[in-house]
Scaffold this active site. Structure first.
Site, PDB file in Angstrom:
ATOM      1  N   CYS A 410       0.833  -1.197   0.000  1.00 35.67           N
ATOM      2  CA  CYS A 410       0.000   0.000   0.000  1.00 35.67           C
ATOM      3  C   CYS A 410       0.875   1.257   0.000  1.00 35.67           C
ATOM      4  CB  CYS A 410      -0.991  -0.063   1.168  1.00 35.67           C
ATOM      5  SG  CYS A 410      -2.448   0.951   0.878  1.00 35.67           S
ATOM      6  N   HIS A 537      -3.621  -5.069   0.654  1.00 34.54           N
ATOM      7  CA  HIS A 537      -2.969  -5.577   1.874  1.00 34.54           C
ATOM      8  C   HIS A 537      -3.045  -7.110   1.897  1.00 34.54           C
ATOM      9  CE1 HIS A 537      -2.461  -1.748   4.060  1.00 34.54           C
ATOM     10  NE2 HIS A 537      -3.468  -1.364   3.291  1.00 34.54           N
ATOM     11  N   GLU A 539      -1.560  -9.098   3.673  1.00 34.37           N
ATOM     12  CA  GLU A 539      -1.369  -9.670   5.024  1.00 34.37           C
ATOM     13  C   GLU A 539      -2.673 -10.143   5.666  1.00 34.37           C
ATOM     14  OE1 GLU A 539      -0.936  -6.478   4.191  1.00 34.37           O
ATOM     15  OE2 GLU A 539      -1.383  -5.078   5.830  1.00 34.37           O
TER      16      GLU A 539
HETATM   17  N1  GLN Z   1      -2.043   6.535   3.050  1.00 36.90           N
HETATM   18  C1  GLN Z   1      -2.099   5.808   1.825  1.00 36.90           C
HETATM   19  C2  GLN Z   1      -3.470   5.872   1.181  1.00 36.90           C
HETATM   20  O1  GLN Z   1      -4.440   6.210   1.814  1.00 36.90           O
HETATM   21  C3  GLN Z   1      -1.727   4.356   2.057  1.00 36.90           C
HETATM   22  C4  GLN Z   1      -2.734   3.623   2.882  1.00 36.90           C
HETATM   23  C5  GLN Z   1      -2.213   2.344   3.427  1.00 36.90           C
HETATM   24  O2  GLN Z   1      -1.012   2.072   3.393  1.00 36.90           O
HETATM   25  N2  GLN Z   1      -3.096   1.539   3.981  1.00 36.90           N
HETATM   26  O3  GLN Z   1      -3.596   5.573   0.018  1.00 36.90           O
END
Ligand code: GLN
Length: 564
Positions: A410, A537, A539
């Site tokens: 992300c 994500h 994970e």
């Molecule tokens: N802050 C970034 C976004 O909102 C990444 C979010 C994250 O890593 N979950 O896109």
């Protein structure tokens, strides 16, 4: 609807004729006493493993007595990671324990919070559902809690269409907290609503070991059980967290003072790894007191193999985790678990080097840099806000230039793309509009559909498909060659589509995109052993014995093993 037949011998004293029909489900209610952090969630999940190993279908509900509607707006620094579900629910990290231990796919309703219950009751009040009555905590909130449990406990969570046999309900917080009182009252009433013989109360407590001879102290447990009984709940089972196994004398004493059968006093003492917890409960006779056959499915043998394989790993692999909240590892719980699952699969003992991203920013010779340089692989996990961003950019650059395996999750994908734009494409001021709203050259931009005014539940959330854009690439092979993968998302920003062509021409390929073919989901760097970024994500879907593919790739590459 199929229900396995089993009886609860230790509960026979409580069984009494009921006028209401039994709904056929069984409930295991897990509360906690003395202090937080005793591993109540792990204990509850481990009980679930025993039930599942006996062939029972299990689901779970976590109750969080806070006023937030969900965990989405809560800081991971204070509360640990926000776990994301398929349906986009942003929930307590304990739901991650249940999903991993029991291989479930839970939904947002499996996490009950005070915010959700009060909203529901207040909406009903505004509709006029209460017909002029005074709306009160008892009975309206307590009834709403019970209705919620009965409804959600019936929903299949294991991928089948069948109703679960058992629902594990974990009450967050500690008995005695003001905010958990309405839930304890609801659960006290609940035993009559569903039949006392269908409910097992498990209380998790602490037995400290004190003094030169290591005396096991029972008083804190006596007090918390007394408090629980004062609220009308008699625990059937005590699970005592302790550094040592409980001795017979302690067990007898706890039994006598806490009104619990001596065979129903268990200890969860220190063990080399978490997979031992269900095994340790089973060895002490947990399956016997529930009268279930834990050998029935062979699941417990798989846990035994995993626990012992993990204990025997010797050859190490070290992964540098370049993050923000490194003094609270719970903030990255699922990432750590995913690394562990993948490390076990590649048969290496995992070493995580925690690096505070901002420590990489000013001194190239700092301790943080030597940790980074000595690691076999680098992981930049998700995150929000601009603290430590430049350090993360430097970590991504270091991994790219030195052929060190890199996984960016992300925000980790976003910072690596920013780094690439700056140092390969020469767009020196490339950044994200998250860090500079007026950036002239944003490599990462705010997604058009996201709310600018409301933070709760408004991100791009939950399970969404990623379609591979190429016939063959490393991540596609890691995912077993499928054309598309479903993974969970939680973000507001995305790679600027205007730059994609230029970035790809220079070698950073967006091999996975969303259904529209516009939004970037996975990148891979040409000619690098493993330089992978994912906008989602991974994970949240990693399981013991079934590691998440991007993590598996990182661990294979970091331990010098060949990728598929
Ligand atoms: N802050 C970034 C976004 O909102 C990444 C979010 C994250 O890593 N979950 O896109």
């Amino acid at each position: 609807m199929k229900h396995s037949q089993f009886s609860w011998p230790i509960l026979i004293w409580y069984a009494r004729p009921l006028e209401i029909p039994l709904i056929g489900l069984r409930y295991v209610i897990v509360s906690g006493g003395v202090l937080s952090g005793l591993g109540k969630g792990v204990t509850a999940s481990s009980i679930g493993v025993l039930l599942k190993s006996a062939g029972l279908r299990v689901t779970s509900i976590k109750i969080d007595p806070y006023l937030n509607s969900d965990a989405g707006t809560m800081s991971p620094f204070e509360h640990g990671e926000v776990f994301v579900l398929d349906d986009g629910g942003e929930v307590d990290l304990d739901l991650g324990n249940y999903e991993r231990f029991l291989d479930l796919n839970l939904a947002r309703d499996n996490n009950l919070t005070t915010g959700k219950i009060y909203s529901k009751v207040l909406e009903a009040e505004r509709r006029g559902d209460y017909l002029g009555k005074t709306v009160q905590v008892i009975p309206h909130i307590t009834d709403a809690v019970q209705d919620w449990i009965i409804d959600v406990a019936k929903r299949p969570a294991d991928g089948s269409e069948e109703t679960p046999d058992v629902c594990i309900i974990e009450l967050g917080g500690t008995v005695g907290d003001i905010e958990s009182a309405p839930y304890l009252e609801a659960l006290r009433q609940f035993q009559f609503r569903v039949g006392r013989e269908n409910v097992t109360f498990v209380h998790v407590s602490l037995v400290p070991v004190m003094g030169p001879v290591g005396e096991q102290k029972t008083k804190p447990t006596q007090h918390t059980v007394k408090e629980l009984m004062g609220l009308g709940i008699t625990p059937d089972v005590l699970v005592c967290r302790s550094s040592q196994p409980l001795n017979d004398e302690t067990r007898q004493k706890l039994s006598a003072f806490c009104h619990v059968h001596p065979n129903a006093v268990f200890s969860t003492h220190d063990v080399p790894n978490i997979y031992h917890v269900p095994l340790m409960l089973e060895e002490q006779g947990f399956c016997d007191i529930l009268n279930i056959d834990c050998e029935k499915t062979g699941l417990l043998d798989e846990w035994k193999t995993m626990a012992h394989r993990l204990d025997e790993l010797r050859e190490e692999v070290s992964i540098a985790m370049v993050g923000k909240y490194t003094d609270l590892s719970d903030a990255y719980l699922s990432v750590i678990k995913s690394l562990q699952h993948a490390a076990l699969a590649v048969e290496r003992k995992l070493n995580i080097d925690w690096i505070e991203a901002s420590d990489l920013e000013d001194d190239n010779n700092s301790e943080a840099w030597s940790l980074l340089r000595s690691a076999n692989g680098v992981l930049v996990p998700g995150g929000f806000g601009d603290r430590g961003i430049e350090g993360k950019v430097l970590a991504a650059q270091y991994a790219r230039e030195n052929n060190v395996p890199y996984l960016g999750i992300c925000l980790g994908l976003q910072v690596a793309t920013i780094e690439f734009c700056r140092n390969v494409l020469g767009i020196k001021d490339a950044t994200s509009t998250e860090f500079d709203a007026d950036a002239a050259n944003p490599a990462v931009i705010f997604m058009p559909e996201i709310s600018k005014t409301h933070l709760g539940g408004t991100m791009r959330l939950g399970s969404r498909p990623t379609i591979f854009q190429v016939d063959d690439c490393i991540t596609k092979r890691l995912y077993g060659g499928s054309d598309s993968v479903d993974e969970r998302h939680r973000h507001r920003y995305e790679i600027n589509p205007d730059l994609v062509e230029q970035i790809e021409a220079a070698g950073l390929k967006f091999v996975g995109k969303d259904e529209s073919g516009q939004r970037c989901e996975i990148f891979e760097l040409d000619g690098h052993p493993y330089y992978v970024g994912v906008q989602y994500h991974p994970e949240f879907k990693s399981r013991p014995g079934r590691p998440s593919p991007p993590f598996l790739g990182l661990l294979l590459a970091s331990s010098g093993q060949s990728l598929p």
